[in-house]
Design a protein around this motif. Sequence first.
Motif, PDB file in Angstrom:
ATOM      1  N   LEU A   1       0.847  -1.183   0.000  1.00 37.47           N
ATOM      2  CA  LEU A   1       0.000   0.000   0.000  1.00 37.47           C
ATOM      3  C   LEU A   1       0.882   1.232   0.000  1.00 37.47           C
ATOM      4  N   ARG A   2       0.349   2.312  -0.530  1.00 40.70           N
ATOM      5  CA  ARG A   2       1.024   3.603  -0.482  1.00 40.70           C
ATOM      6  C   ARG A   2       0.115   4.603   0.213  1.00 40.70           C
ATOM      7  N   LEU A   3       0.570   5.126   1.347  1.00 45.89           N
ATOM      8  CA  LEU A   3      -0.175   6.118   2.094  1.00 45.89           C
ATOM      9  C   LEU A   3       0.288   7.519   1.724  1.00 45.89           C
ATOM     10  N   SER A   4      -0.635   8.470   1.782  1.00 45.35           N
ATOM     11  CA  SER A   4      -0.329   9.869   1.530  1.00 45.35           C
ATOM     12  C   SER A   4      -0.800  10.718   2.698  1.00 45.35           C
ATOM     13  N   CYS A   5      -0.094  11.812   2.945  1.00 45.59           N
ATOM     14  CA  CYS A   5      -0.488  12.789   3.952  1.00 45.59           C
ATOM     15  C   CYS A   5      -0.349  14.169   3.345  1.00 45.59           C
ATOM     16  N   ALA A   6      -1.460  14.834   3.126  1.00 44.47           N
ATOM     17  CA  ALA A   6      -1.477  16.183   2.579  1.00 44.47           C
ATOM     18  C   ALA A   6      -1.485  17.190   3.721  1.00 44.47           C
ATOM     19  N   ALA A   7      -0.538  18.127   3.695  1.00 47.09           N
ATOM     20  CA  ALA A   7      -0.355  19.082   4.783  1.00 47.09           C
ATOM     21  C   ALA A   7      -0.686  20.502   4.332  1.00 47.09           C
ATOM     22  N   SER A   8      -1.168  21.305   5.282  1.00 45.26           N
ATOM     23  CA  SER A   8      -1.418  22.711   5.032  1.00 45.26           C
ATOM     24  C   SER A   8      -1.348  23.471   6.352  1.00 45.26           C
ATOM     25  N   GLY A   9      -1.219  24.800   6.270  1.00 42.19           N
ATOM     26  CA  GLY A   9      -1.213  25.642   7.453  1.00 42.19           C
ATOM     27  C   GLY A   9       0.161  25.935   8.032  1.00 42.19           C
ATOM     28  N   PHE A  10       1.228  25.515   7.356  1.00 39.69           N
ATOM     29  CA  PHE A  10       2.590  25.791   7.800  1.00 39.69           C
ATOM     30  C   PHE A  10       3.533  25.665   6.616  1.00 39.69           C
ATOM     31  N   VAL A  11       4.782  26.115   6.819  1.00 42.17           N
ATOM     32  CA  VAL A  11       5.792  26.017   5.765  1.00 42.17           C
ATOM     33  C   VAL A  11       6.306  24.585   5.759  1.00 42.17           C
ATOM     34  N   PHE A  12       5.760  23.776   4.888  1.00 37.47           N
ATOM     35  CA  PHE A  12       5.968  22.332   4.908  1.00 37.47           C
ATOM     36  C   PHE A  12       7.446  21.955   4.826  1.00 37.47           C
ATOM     37  N   ARG A  13       8.200  22.600   3.958  1.00 40.12           N
ATOM     38  CA  ARG A  13       9.589  22.205   3.718  1.00 40.12           C
ATOM     39  C   ARG A  13      10.474  22.367   4.949  1.00 40.12           C
ATOM     40  N   ASN A  14      10.069  23.179   5.920  1.00 40.45           N
ATOM     41  CA  ASN A  14      10.850  23.408   7.128  1.00 40.45           C
ATOM     42  C   ASN A  14      10.504  22.453   8.265  1.00 40.45           C
ATOM     43  N   HIS A  15       9.594  21.535   8.043  1.00 37.55           N
ATOM     44  CA  HIS A  15       9.120  20.636   9.091  1.00 37.55           C
ATOM     45  C   HIS A  15       9.530  19.201   8.822  1.00 37.55           C
ATOM     46  N   VAL A  16      10.088  18.571   9.855  1.00 39.25           N
ATOM     47  CA  VAL A  16      10.258  17.128   9.826  1.00 39.25           C
ATOM     48  C   VAL A  16       8.874  16.478   9.872  1.00 39.25           C
ATOM     49  N   MET A  17       8.666  15.481   9.037  1.00 43.51           N
ATOM     50  CA  MET A  17       7.388  14.783   8.986  1.00 43.51           C
ATOM     51  C   MET A  17       7.595  13.310   9.303  1.00 43.51           C
ATOM     52  N   SER A  18       6.608  12.731   9.966  1.00 45.06           N
ATOM     53  CA  SER A  18       6.722  11.348  10.410  1.00 45.06           C
ATOM     54  C   SER A  18       5.430  10.581  10.164  1.00 45.06           C
ATOM     55  N   TRP A  19       5.581   9.261  10.078  1.00 41.95           N
ATOM     56  CA  TRP A  19       4.460   8.334  10.093  1.00 41.95           C
ATOM     57  C   TRP A  19       4.536   7.492  11.358  1.00 41.95           C
ATOM     58  N   TYR A  20       3.395   7.370  12.030  1.00 36.74           N
ATOM     59  CA  TYR A  20       3.239   6.509  13.191  1.00 36.74           C
ATOM     60  C   TYR A  20       2.124   5.509  12.923  1.00 36.74           C
ATOM     61  N   ARG A  21       2.093   4.456  13.728  1.00 38.43           N
ATOM     62  CA  ARG A  21       0.968   3.537  13.685  1.00 38.43           C
ATOM     63  C   ARG A  21       0.570   3.167  15.105  1.00 38.43           C
ATOM     64  N   GLN A  22      -0.680   2.742  15.261  1.00 37.26           N
ATOM     65  CA  GLN A  22      -1.211   2.462  16.578  1.00 37.26           C
ATOM     66  C   GLN A  22      -2.157   1.276  16.512  1.00 37.26           C
ATOM     67  N   ALA A  23      -1.848   0.254  17.298  1.00 37.42           N
ATOM     68  CA  ALA A  23      -2.724  -0.889  17.458  1.00 37.42           C
ATOM     69  C   ALA A  23      -3.714  -0.606  18.577  1.00 37.42           C
ATOM     70  N   PRO A  24      -4.855  -1.283  18.584  1.00 36.72           N
ATOM     71  CA  PRO A  24      -5.841  -1.058  19.645  1.00 36.72           C
ATOM     72  C   PRO A  24      -5.253  -1.271  21.030  1.00 36.72           C
ATOM     73  N   GLY A  25      -5.472  -0.310  21.927  1.00 37.99           N
ATOM     74  CA  GLY A  25      -5.004  -0.414  23.292  1.00 37.99           C
ATOM     75  C   GLY A  25      -3.533  -0.133  23.514  1.00 37.99           C
ATOM     76  N   LYS A  26      -2.816   0.268  22.476  1.00 39.26           N
ATOM     77  CA  LYS A  26      -1.392   0.533  22.594  1.00 39.26           C
ATOM     78  C   LYS A  26      -1.070   1.968  22.199  1.00 39.26           C
ATOM     79  N   GLU A  27       0.122   2.423  22.610  1.00 40.79           N
ATOM     80  CA  GLU A  27       0.581   3.753  22.236  1.00 40.79           C
ATOM     81  C   GLU A  27       1.038   3.773  20.789  1.00 40.79           C
ATOM     82  N   ARG A  28       1.038   4.950  20.228  1.00 34.89           N
ATOM     83  CA  ARG A  28       1.489   5.097  18.853  1.00 34.89           C
ATOM     84  C   ARG A  28       2.987   4.843  18.738  1.00 34.89           C
ATOM     85  N   GLU A  29       3.358   4.168  17.665  1.00 36.80           N
ATOM     86  CA  GLU A  29       4.730   3.751  17.416  1.00 36.80           C
ATOM     87  C   GLU A  29       5.266   4.480  16.199  1.00 36.80           C
ATOM     88  N   LEU A  30       6.471   5.028  16.324  1.00 31.01           N
ATOM     89  CA  LEU A  30       7.109   5.676  15.183  1.00 31.01           C
ATOM     90  C   LEU A  30       7.475   4.638  14.138  1.00 31.01           C
TER      91      LEU A  30
END
Length: 113
Positions: A18-47
Amino acid sequence: QVRLVESGGGLVQPGGSLRLSCAASGFVFRNHVMSWYRQAPGKERELVARISRPNVENYADSVKGRFTISRDNANATVYLQMNSLKHEETDGYYCKDGKCGSWGQGTQVTVSS
């Protein structure tokens, strides 16, 4: 206002991609580090993966060699290409802005035969 909108999730068989996308707005995108996390039920989000500028990437050990994060600064979008998916990776996947700590609403990935 910071806004992050994920898309591309869905149902995929084990070993599929699969290929996921994240469209961003409201800030200068190129100056921000961006990350993907995932979260299973009942657990904390994982980088899962992080990217600063194009081709400067960091990955969780569990996804190295299978996932690829990339970004398109002109279109303010970050991607996550996921290959050889495992059923254990059935999670919500979330995009995060590093500077502000903002989250998108997530996109669901279900890996099942």
